[in-house]
Motif scaffolding. Structure first.
Motif, mmCIF file in Angstrom:
data_model
loop_
_atom_site.group_PDB
_atom_site.id
_atom_site.type_symbol
_atom_site.label_atom_id
_atom_site.label_comp_id
_atom_site.label_asym_id
_atom_site.label_seq_id
_atom_site.Cartn_x
_atom_site.Cartn_y
_atom_site.Cartn_z
ATOM 1 N N ASN A 2 -22.852 12.071 40.408
ATOM 2 C CA ASN A 2 -22.429 12.268 39.025
ATOM 3 C C ASN A 2 -23.187 13.406 38.374
ATOM 4 O OD1 ASN A 2 -20.597 10.230 39.181
ATOM 5 N ND2 ASN A 2 -22.004 8.631 38.459
ATOM 6 N N ARG A 5 -21.778 16.667 39.703
ATOM 7 C CA ARG A 5 -20.473 16.961 39.097
ATOM 8 C C ARG A 5 -20.650 17.420 37.654
ATOM 9 N NH1 ARG A 5 -16.265 12.311 39.841
ATOM 10 N NH2 ARG A 5 -16.722 12.907 41.982
ATOM 11 N N SER A 36 -13.107 20.081 44.139
ATOM 12 C CA SER A 36 -11.731 19.615 44.398
ATOM 13 C C SER A 36 -11.598 18.950 45.759
ATOM 14 C CB SER A 36 -10.752 20.790 44.298
ATOM 15 O OG SER A 36 -10.906 21.665 45.393
ATOM 16 N N ILE A 41 -13.007 11.517 44.784
ATOM 17 C CA ILE A 41 -12.196 11.552 43.561
ATOM 18 C C ILE A 41 -10.716 11.433 43.924
ATOM 19 C CG2 ILE A 41 -13.923 12.966 42.390
ATOM 20 C CD1 ILE A 41 -12.140 15.377 42.792
ATOM 21 N N SER A 42 -9.897 11.221 42.920
ATOM 22 C CA SER A 42 -8.461 11.048 43.155
ATOM 23 C C SER A 42 -7.808 12.391 43.462
ATOM 24 C CB SER A 42 -7.793 10.431 41.924
ATOM 25 O OG SER A 42 -7.819 11.357 40.838
ATOM 26 N N ASN A 43 -6.628 12.324 44.066
ATOM 27 C CA ASN A 43 -5.879 13.554 44.373
ATOM 28 C C ASN A 43 -5.522 14.315 43.099
ATOM 29 O OD1 ASN A 43 -5.950 13.091 47.114
ATOM 30 N ND2 ASN A 43 -3.953 12.074 47.179
ATOM 31 N N GLU A 44 -5.248 13.582 42.045
ATOM 32 C CA GLU A 44 -4.879 14.225 40.781
ATOM 33 C C GLU A 44 -6.056 15.018 40.208
ATOM 34 O OE1 GLU A 44 -3.036 12.985 36.399
ATOM 35 O OE2 GLU A 44 -3.172 11.509 38.020
ATOM 36 N N GLU A 45 -7.266 14.437 40.298
ATOM 37 C CA GLU A 45 -8.451 15.153 39.824
ATOM 38 C C GLU A 45 -8.723 16.374 40.693
ATOM 39 O OE1 GLU A 45 -11.639 12.159 37.963
ATOM 40 O OE2 GLU A 45 -10.927 11.514 39.938
ATOM 41 N N SER A 46 -8.548 16.223 42.006
ATOM 42 C CA SER A 46 -8.751 17.352 42.924
ATOM 43 C C SER A 46 -7.831 18.508 42.553
ATOM 44 C CB SER A 46 -8.481 16.909 44.367
ATOM 45 O OG SER A 46 -9.423 15.960 44.780
ATOM 46 N N ASN A 48 -6.535 19.162 39.661
ATOM 47 C CA ASN A 48 -6.958 19.725 38.375
ATOM 48 C C ASN A 48 -8.077 20.751 38.565
ATOM 49 O OD1 ASN A 48 -7.006 19.926 35.494
ATOM 50 N ND2 ASN A 48 -8.856 18.661 35.505
ATOM 51 N N TYR A 49 -9.072 20.423 39.406
ATOM 52 C CA TYR A 49 -10.166 21.359 39.666
ATOM 53 C C TYR A 49 -9.653 22.604 40.403
ATOM 54 C CZ TYR A 49 -13.375 17.619 38.313
ATOM 55 O OH TYR A 49 -14.042 16.647 37.623
ATOM 56 N N ASN A 80 -1.000 16.073 46.949
ATOM 57 C CA ASN A 80 -0.327 15.393 45.842
ATOM 58 C C ASN A 80 1.191 15.313 46.036
ATOM 59 O OD1 ASN A 80 -2.165 14.820 43.209
ATOM 60 N ND2 ASN A 80 -3.031 16.499 44.404
#
Length: 677
Positions: A2, A5, A36, A41-46, A48-49, A80
């Motif tokens: 954390n 990040r 990413s 982390i989730s695919n959606e967060e990946s 986004n990065y 995704n």
């Protein structure tokens, strides 16, 4: 994690609001890319990065950073399942890689696009991109993507039935893999390549080699930590080859060995058990030594499993096999039921090969015109599939030729750049190198010319052999036709006249003279028939005047000889140069025989002949105003039989419409597209 990040996000914020130096911008992009790719982390967060990294790279206007972040972004789109974004991003990456002359990036983007087009069976596009990947990796060291590109090129070539090239590229993939560590991923590719080589060998009829390759694929599957599914698939395929070889017991033993392992693979691939049951039933049925009720039950079980697991291929295969079983047992109603079911499924799944098989089964049990129509549709679909297959092969050949040209052009550019560099070193060294290059080019051109000449000679030889076969076939058929016409027409007439002359040989007087004169007239008529046969033998439908001119001349000549008024109408929609000589000869003979029948039997004053094209059918109509005849009482006429025989020989349909005292209409319909040459 954390804290790390939080640090990265703070770094990104500083980049967005500040005017940092270029190296710090690059570190920020690297950090976002690394973030990413964090599996926690989730695919959606990946995603986004990855999008943030791409935005920063574009704002800086640095192509290398844009390409780097773009490749990562494409990967995140894939994770995704955003294919609608994944494909355009790969095209963007490809164009940027070309601009930067980054051959590895070109290969990666090309391979990604090739995989997409292969998945959706756009094989010519798949071949183009995989070939492009191979080309740009040719000077790179061995890598997974290089081996994969060769493997996929071979796979697409196999689909296009370019078997020799497919084998060569599959072996090239193996050579690259041999230079790589044998980890799980590479062992899986070994299995896939040997499995492909086995399928190619099976398709070309080399069954012993296919079994060797399947044994290799099984050995590699056993070396994998998670290779069980690969192994059982190869064993199943190997059993299929034994069935093709007629070694039914060996095949069934392998299938049943897999059946006993059902608990191991049922959770991984529950539809596989249904395929095994289907294969066992098919093997028994193929051997001819089976119990009907047992095989029927097995196939119905396979169908039930396929429906339960929503296995489309399993449904089609099992239903078609069950329909074949009923055909063997002459259970017509059951054949119709299941073949119709297979046809509907094949239509829904867009499986033209299965649809063709279903049409053949239906045509075998449906009688009359409907059965003929089903058979014609079966043939048309087969021709259509062959045309599509040929089109794909041609496009692949053009792509391969174009790729070779681009490679040659790139090599030429590289050489020219090398020449410029050498010029800066010294004129003497340049002159020597230029001489070497020119000499080598001349040798290459000479070698290439020899290869092209050899290929041309082979093609010419094959064409000569093919043409000779056609000529011999045509001669044999023409001899048979002339034999029929001489036997049925000329010899019959001569025999009748001879008997009649024998009967009056010793008679004298005016009546005997008149009788002899009558038979002499008949001999003259037979002489004209012989002249006409001789003239027909010299008629050439291949060269010289157009076919319609030849037909028009026939109608004009016969009409004058028979004292008939005539009208001849034809369309320009038919390309007669593409129509086979066999069809043209039979059309000519049908018109000729009809006019003879009209002259001999109809007492007609006029005749109307038309040739047209309707719905891919050549339509010939012959109408006379003669006496007509009762069609129900004239089925045994030799003239009508000859005409029907000719039409059936070219897969056409002929009908006679007539009533006594009301003239006759002859209608002939002949397939146009399916019999063109």
């Amino acid at each position: 994690m954390n804290t790390f990040r939080f640090f990265l996000l703070g770094l990104v914020f500083c980049i967005n609001v500040g005017n940092s130096q270029q190296n710090r911008d690059a570190r920020a992009i690297d950090s976002l890319i690394e973030l990413s790719q964090d599996g926690a982390i989730s695919n959606e967060e990946s995603l986004n990065y990855a999008l943030q990294a791409q935005d920063i790279a574009k704002s800086l206007g640095i192509d290398s950073l844009t390409l780097k972040s773009g490749r990562n972004l494409a990967l995140m789109y894939l994770y995704n399942d955003q294919i609608e974004e994944y494909i355009p991003q790969n095209y963007t990456n490809l164009n940027l890689a070309y601009k930067l002359k980054d051959s590895f990036a070109v290969a990666v983007a090309s391979s990604n696009l090739g995989s997409y087009y292969r998945l959706y069976q756009k094989n010519d596009s798949a071949f183009y991109f995989f070939s492009n990947s191979v080309k740009y990796l040719s000077n790179h060291k061995a890598s997974y993507i290089k081996a994969q590109s060769y493997y996929m090129v071979a796979d697409v070539e196999h689909v296009g039935k370019i078997y020799t090239s497919a084998e060569v590229d599959a072996v090239n993939a193996l050579r690259v893999l041999d230079q790589l560590p044998q980890n799980e991923e590479n062992l899986d590719m070994y299995w896939g390549i040997y499995n492909l080589l086995a399928i190619i060998s099976k398709d070309i009829g080399n069954y012993d080699k296919a079994i060797e390759y399947y044994d290799e694929s099984i050995a590699y599957a056993k070396r994998m930590q998670n290779g069980y599914v690969n192994e059982i698939f190869s064993i199943n395929n190997k059993a299929n080859v034994y069935r093709e070889l007629g070694q039914y017991k060996l095949a069934i033993d392998l299938y049943e060995g897999l059946i006993s392992q059902r608990k191991k693979y049922e959770t991984i691939d529950p539809s596989f058990y249904g395929s095994l049951i289907n294969n066992i039933a098919l093997t028994k049925m193929t051997s001819g030594n089976y119990v009907f009720s047992e095989v029927e039950a097995e196939l119905k079980d396979a169908i039930a499993i396929a429906y339960k697991e929503e296995d489309d291929n399993g449904k089609l295969n099992a239903i078609l096999d069950l329909s074949n079983l009923y055909l063997k047992e002459h259970k017509t109603d059951s054949v119709k039921k299941y073949a119709k079911q297979a046809y509907d499924l094949a239509t829904a799944f867009s499986s033209n090969e299965a649809k063709q098989k279903a049409l053949f089964l239906l045509a075998a049990v449906v009688e009359g015109d409907e059965g003929k129509e089903l058979l014609v549709e079966h043939i048309r679909l087969g021709d259509s599939l062959e045309k599509v297959q040929k089109s794909v092969r041609n496009r692949i050949a053009r792509i391969k030729y174009g790729t070779d040209q681009i490679e040659a052009k790139n090599k030429q550019i590289s050489k020219e750049n090398l020449y410029l560099l050498i010029l800066s070193i010294g004129l003497l060294l340049t002159a020597i190198l230029v001489y070497v290059v020119i000499s080598q080019r001349a040798k290459n051109r000479k070698l290439k010319l020899i290869q092209v000449q050899q290929k041309a000679n082979e093609d010419i030889y094959n064409l000569m052999l093919g043409q000779q076969d056609k000529v011999e076939e045509a001669r044999a058929k023409e001899k048979m036709r002339v034999s029929k016409e001489l036997h049925d027409g000329v010899l019959g007439g001569l025999f009748g006249v001879r008997l009649s002359l024998d009967s009056i040989n010793f008679n004298e007087g005016k009546e005997a003279m008149m009788t002899r004169a009558k038979y002499i007239s008949q001999l003259q008529s037979i002489e004209q028939d012989i002249r006409k046969i001789s003239h027909d033998l010299n008629t050439d439908f291949v060269a010289g005047s157009s076919f319609m001119d030849i037909v028009a001349e026939l109608i004009e000549t016969q009409s004058v000889a028979y004292s008939l008024e005539h009208e001849f109408i034809y369309t320009d929609d038919i390309s007669w140069d593409l129509v086979s000589n066999k069809i043209k000869i039979n059309i000519y003979r049908i018109i000729q025989e009809s006019m003879q029948n009209i002259y001999k039997h109809a007492n007609a004053k006029s005749i109307k002949i038309s040739v047209s094209l309707k719905k891919d059918l050549i339509c010939l109509q012959i109408v006379d105003d003669g006496d007509g005849f009762d069609t129900s009482k004239s089925k045994k006429g030799i003239g009508l039989k000859n005409m029907k025989s000719r039409v059936e020989d070219i897969k056409g349909i002929i009908t006679f419409t007539s009533q006594s005292g009301d003239g006759t209409t002859v209608n002939v319909q002949i397939p146009y597209l399916n019999q063109t040459t």
